[in-house]
Design an enzyme around this catalytic site. Structure first.
Site, PDB file in Angstrom:
ATOM      1  N   GLY A 164      41.101  47.046  33.047  1.00 27.17           N
ATOM      2  CA  GLY A 164      40.272  45.981  33.591  1.00 27.17           C
ATOM      3  C   GLY A 164      38.866  46.400  33.947  1.00 27.17           C
ATOM      4  O   GLY A 164      38.190  47.132  33.211  1.00 27.17           O
ATOM      5  N   ILE A 165      38.402  45.947  35.101  1.00 24.18           N
ATOM      6  CA  ILE A 165      37.033  46.188  35.550  1.00 24.18           C
ATOM      7  C   ILE A 165      36.761  47.675  35.728  1.00 24.18           C
ATOM      8  O   ILE A 165      35.722  48.184  35.300  1.00 24.18           O
ATOM      9  CB  ILE A 165      36.765  45.421  36.864  1.00 24.18           C
ATOM     10  N   ASP A 194      46.705  57.265  44.931  1.00 22.02           N
ATOM     11  CA  ASP A 194      47.055  56.103  45.737  1.00 22.02           C
ATOM     12  C   ASP A 194      45.982  55.978  46.816  1.00 22.02           C
ATOM     13  O   ASP A 194      45.920  56.785  47.741  1.00 22.02           O
ATOM     14  CB  ASP A 194      48.440  56.288  46.368  1.00 22.02           C
ATOM     15  N   ASN A 246      37.144  50.319  43.599  1.00 23.85           N
ATOM     16  CA  ASN A 246      37.549  49.201  42.760  1.00 23.85           C
ATOM     17  C   ASN A 246      39.048  48.893  42.835  1.00 23.85           C
ATOM     18  O   ASN A 246      39.450  47.756  42.604  1.00 23.85           O
ATOM     19  CB  ASN A 246      37.158  49.490  41.303  1.00 23.85           C
ATOM     20  N   TYR A 270      45.386  38.461  50.331  1.00 24.78           N
ATOM     21  CA  TYR A 270      44.294  38.922  49.459  1.00 24.78           C
ATOM     22  C   TYR A 270      42.945  38.467  50.016  1.00 24.78           C
ATOM     23  O   TYR A 270      41.995  39.245  50.082  1.00 24.78           O
ATOM     24  CB  TYR A 270      44.514  38.382  48.049  1.00 24.78           C
ATOM     25  N   LYS A 299      39.860  40.984  51.119  1.00 17.51           N
ATOM     26  CA  LYS A 299      38.553  40.962  50.470  1.00 17.51           C
ATOM     27  C   LYS A 299      37.452  40.504  51.419  1.00 17.51           C
ATOM     28  O   LYS A 299      36.292  40.913  51.286  1.00 17.51           O
ATOM     29  CB  LYS A 299      38.606  40.078  49.221  1.00 17.51           C
ATOM     30  N   ILE A 354      37.959  36.742  36.274  1.00 15.31           N
ATOM     31  CA  ILE A 354      37.644  37.665  35.196  1.00 15.31           C
ATOM     32  C   ILE A 354      38.874  37.828  34.311  1.00 15.31           C
ATOM     33  O   ILE A 354      40.003  37.806  34.803  1.00 15.31           O
ATOM     34  CB  ILE A 354      37.201  39.044  35.754  1.00 15.31           C
ATOM     35  N   THR A 372      41.281  39.667  33.205  1.00 19.44           N
ATOM     36  CA  THR A 372      42.038  40.896  33.414  1.00 19.44           C
ATOM     37  C   THR A 372      43.496  40.520  33.651  1.00 19.44           C
ATOM     38  O   THR A 372      43.819  39.375  33.987  1.00 19.44           O
ATOM     39  CB  THR A 372      41.535  41.691  34.634  1.00 19.44           C
ATOM     40  N   GLN A 391      29.117  26.133  44.571  1.00 22.12           N
ATOM     41  CA  GLN A 391      29.447  24.725  44.749  1.00 22.12           C
ATOM     42  C   GLN A 391      29.733  24.400  46.210  1.00 22.12           C
ATOM     43  O   GLN A 391      30.260  25.207  46.949  1.00 22.12           O
ATOM     44  CB  GLN A 391      30.683  24.385  43.904  1.00 22.12           C
TER      45      GLN A 391
END
Length: 247
Positions: free
Chosen positions: A17-18, A63, A90, A156, A160, A189, A191, A247
């Site tokens: 991924g990223i 980890d 990341n 999550y 974040k 994204i 992923t 938005q």
């Protein structure tokens, strides 16, 4: 001259991924890259891709929630490459469960990787940057979920959001050491983790820009923040989401 010539970077969650895209792009731009992940098979793919480019790299199982693992990564980076200039926090995990369906165990696990893992990275990464380079850049991967809410992914969102505000606090604290700290906020994204790999996603029609983002879109943002081009940018949020949070 390549944009990251003579710089050393650590990138966590680099197996796919990223993180993988960032690692390859950084190597293409002259950086020596330490790639880490718990996924050893994917990490080997990233390692070999960098080697094919003629880049210098180290791959380590890691980890990010474990302090001992961070100490080992930092120690080996110094031993192999002699310094650290760039850290990209990341690595992350995701749950789409809402409030009622999230156990305390699941909540704590997500915080241990996404929040504590970023904290530990900043703590030990800043120490090595200060000791060996005298200036540098720390890039923390937050999310659009660190800026706005949604009906689900409670743990999550919490993690974040914490990454976002920790970044600002660390940026203020480390500014006098010439260490810049910024957060990147990806939208949807393509992923495996985001669920957008097929080009489809429940939020696709709510994104103003046509289509989903790709890992390289985030990697180019990280490249800017890692390079000296962003020398006066710290404590900032780089939102790369096709306009979703506008938005």
């Amino acid at each position: 001259m390549k944009r990251l010539e003579n710089k050393v970077a650590i990138i966590t969650g680099a197996a796919n991924g990223i993180g993988k895209e960032e690692a390859i792009l950084f190597a293409e731009n002259g950086a020596k890259v330490v790639v880490t992940d718990i996924d050893e098979e994917g990490l080997l793919d990233t390692f070999e891709a960098i080697k094919k480019l003629g880049g210098q790299t180290i791959g380590m199982k890691h980890d990010v929630s474990k302090e001992a693992d961070w100490r080992e990564v930092i120690s080996r980076t110094e031993a192999e490459f002699g310094k650290l200039d760039i850290l990209v926090n990341n690595a992350a995990i995701l749950s789409r469960n809402g409030l009622a369906d999230t156990s305390l165990e699941e909540f704590n696990r997500i915080q241990s990787v996404n929040t504590a893992g970023t904290f530990l990275g900043m703590k030990y990464g800043a120490e090595l940057i200060r000791k060996t380079s005298g200036k540098g850049s720390i890039i923390n991967t937050s999310s659009g979920s660190g800026l706005v809410g949604s009906p689900g992914s409670t743990a999550y969102h919490a993690s974040k959001g914490a990454v976002r505000i920790m970044t600002k606090s660390a940026a203020i604290e480390l500014a006098k050491s010439f260490i810049r700290v910024n957060s990147i906020h990806p939208g949807v994204i393509e992923t495996a983790m985001s669920g957008g790999k097929s080009g489809e996603h429940p939020l696709k029609d709510k994104i103003p820009w046509p289509g989903l983002g790709k890992p390289i879109d985030i990697a180019y943002g990280a490249l800017y923040l890692a390079s000296d081009e962003s020398r006066y940018v710290t404590g900032s949020e780089l939102i790369i989401d096709g306009g979703y949070t506008a938005q």
